[in-house]
Enzyme design. Structure first.
Site, mmCIF file in Angstrom:
data_model
loop_
_atom_site.group_PDB
_atom_site.id
_atom_site.type_symbol
_atom_site.label_atom_id
_atom_site.label_comp_id
_atom_site.label_asym_id
_atom_site.label_seq_id
_atom_site.Cartn_x
_atom_site.Cartn_y
_atom_site.Cartn_z
ATOM 1 N N ASN A 11 28.577 -38.033 -21.858
ATOM 2 C CA ASN A 11 28.949 -36.630 -21.796
ATOM 3 C C ASN A 11 28.516 -35.849 -23.038
ATOM 4 O O ASN A 11 28.282 -34.642 -22.959
ATOM 5 C CB ASN A 11 30.470 -36.509 -21.625
ATOM 6 C CG ASN A 11 30.977 -35.121 -21.907
ATOM 7 O OD1 ASN A 11 30.829 -34.207 -21.099
ATOM 8 N ND2 ASN A 11 31.579 -34.943 -23.083
ATOM 9 N N TYR A 17 16.702 -27.847 -25.511
ATOM 10 C CA TYR A 17 17.805 -28.373 -24.716
ATOM 11 C C TYR A 17 17.369 -28.643 -23.276
ATOM 12 O O TYR A 17 17.657 -29.709 -22.721
ATOM 13 C CB TYR A 17 18.952 -27.361 -24.743
ATOM 14 C CG TYR A 17 20.146 -27.727 -23.885
ATOM 15 C CD1 TYR A 17 21.014 -28.734 -24.272
ATOM 16 C CD2 TYR A 17 20.401 -27.031 -22.709
ATOM 17 C CE1 TYR A 17 22.127 -29.055 -23.492
ATOM 18 C CE2 TYR A 17 21.502 -27.343 -21.932
ATOM 19 C CZ TYR A 17 22.362 -28.351 -22.325
ATOM 20 O OH TYR A 17 23.451 -28.668 -21.544
ATOM 21 N N LYS A 47 17.325 -32.235 -21.376
ATOM 22 C CA LYS A 47 18.123 -32.472 -20.166
ATOM 23 C C LYS A 47 17.237 -32.848 -18.979
ATOM 24 O O LYS A 47 17.639 -33.643 -18.124
ATOM 25 C CB LYS A 47 18.957 -31.227 -19.839
ATOM 26 C CG LYS A 47 20.151 -31.023 -20.775
ATOM 27 C CD LYS A 47 21.088 -32.217 -20.749
ATOM 28 C CE LYS A 47 22.381 -31.939 -21.504
ATOM 29 N NZ LYS A 47 23.271 -33.139 -21.544
#
Length: 255
Positions: free
Chosen positions: A88, A154, A158
């Protein structure tokens, strides 16, 4: 869903979405370890029906491969086994791709892509040796599919996490299942300022479900992907984004 007797590790489980994920696993009967760089004042706890138990904390900077491996070994030692890993930990402030520093890019990619890889490697080693194997759930982002301005590093990280999920599912099956959650806009205290002065109220009109996600929406998806109901599911990308966002061209032509 009953996770009694199962051991769960949640990275970044001391706040935000990870905190609620840990709470939901505890409430379902699991024993949980959460990690972060510093110990918080409060740890996730189960509701009374979950025995009033709390998660255990382990300090670790999982961007370091050695620290990530040590974390997994420590968690498995505390709990006696490791059945579920939820990757997470992640995130990024907004940054202009034209001027952002190499150090910033390296740190963002390290946290959002390399760290989950390192922790998963160590978890897989333990899970492969268990008769019941294990499950890994990676928390991704809609940015992997639909980048927004200010999210270049980012979004790239991802997107890599999504592909990593599929690759690991191929390599580590059938003992270890690896799945991915594409999380949309999630209403958390830390993210409220990012979503505008109204805390994200206006954004709800852009989401087909009419609201931003709550952390519990992501947590419930984690329980599904880590549990027996998904025993034949691996390499999957589960969208938890309320239907995504209404296309800008649709909104523009109706103003």
């Amino acid at each position: 869903m009953d996770f009694t007797g199962r051991a769960v590790l949640v990275t970044g489980g001391t706040k935000g979405i990870g905190f609620v994920i840990a709470e939901r696993f505890l409430a379902a009967g699991a024993e949980v370890v959460v990690c972060g760089r510093t110990e918080p004042a409060d740890l996730p706890g189960a509701l009374p029906r979950g025995g009033g138990r709390n998660a255990r904390f382990a300090a670790a900077d999982i961007r370091d491969a050695g620290a990530a491996a040590a974390l997994v070994e420590h968690a498995a030692g505390l709990l006696g086994r490791l059945d579920v890993l939820v990757n997470n930990a992640g995130g990024s402030p907004s940054a202009d791709a034209a001027t952002v520093s190499p150090r910033f890019v390296e740190r963002i990619v390290s946290l959002n892509l390399l760290a989950p890889f390192y922790v998963s490697q160590a978890a897989n080693t333990i899970m492969q040796g268990q008769e019941t194997g294990g499950a890994i759930v990676n928390i991704g982002s809609v940015s992997a599919h639909d980048p927004q301005p200010g999210t270049a590093a980012y979004s790239a990280a991802k997107a890599g996490l999504l592909t990593l999920t599929r690759a690991l599912a191929l390599e580590w099956s059938p003992k270890v299942r690896v799945n991915h959650i594409t999380a949309g806009l999630v209403r958390t205290g830390a993210a409220a300022s990012v979503y505008g002065p109204d805390g994200g109220a206006a954004l709800a009109d852009l989401i087909p479900m009419g609201r931003m996600a709550a952390p519990g929406d992501v947590a419930n998806a984690c329980l599904y992907l880590a549990g027996d109901l998904s025993s034949y599911v691996t390499g999957a990308d589960l969208a938890v984004h309320g239907g995504g966002e209404v296309p800008a061209r649709y909104l523009a032509t109706r103003r």
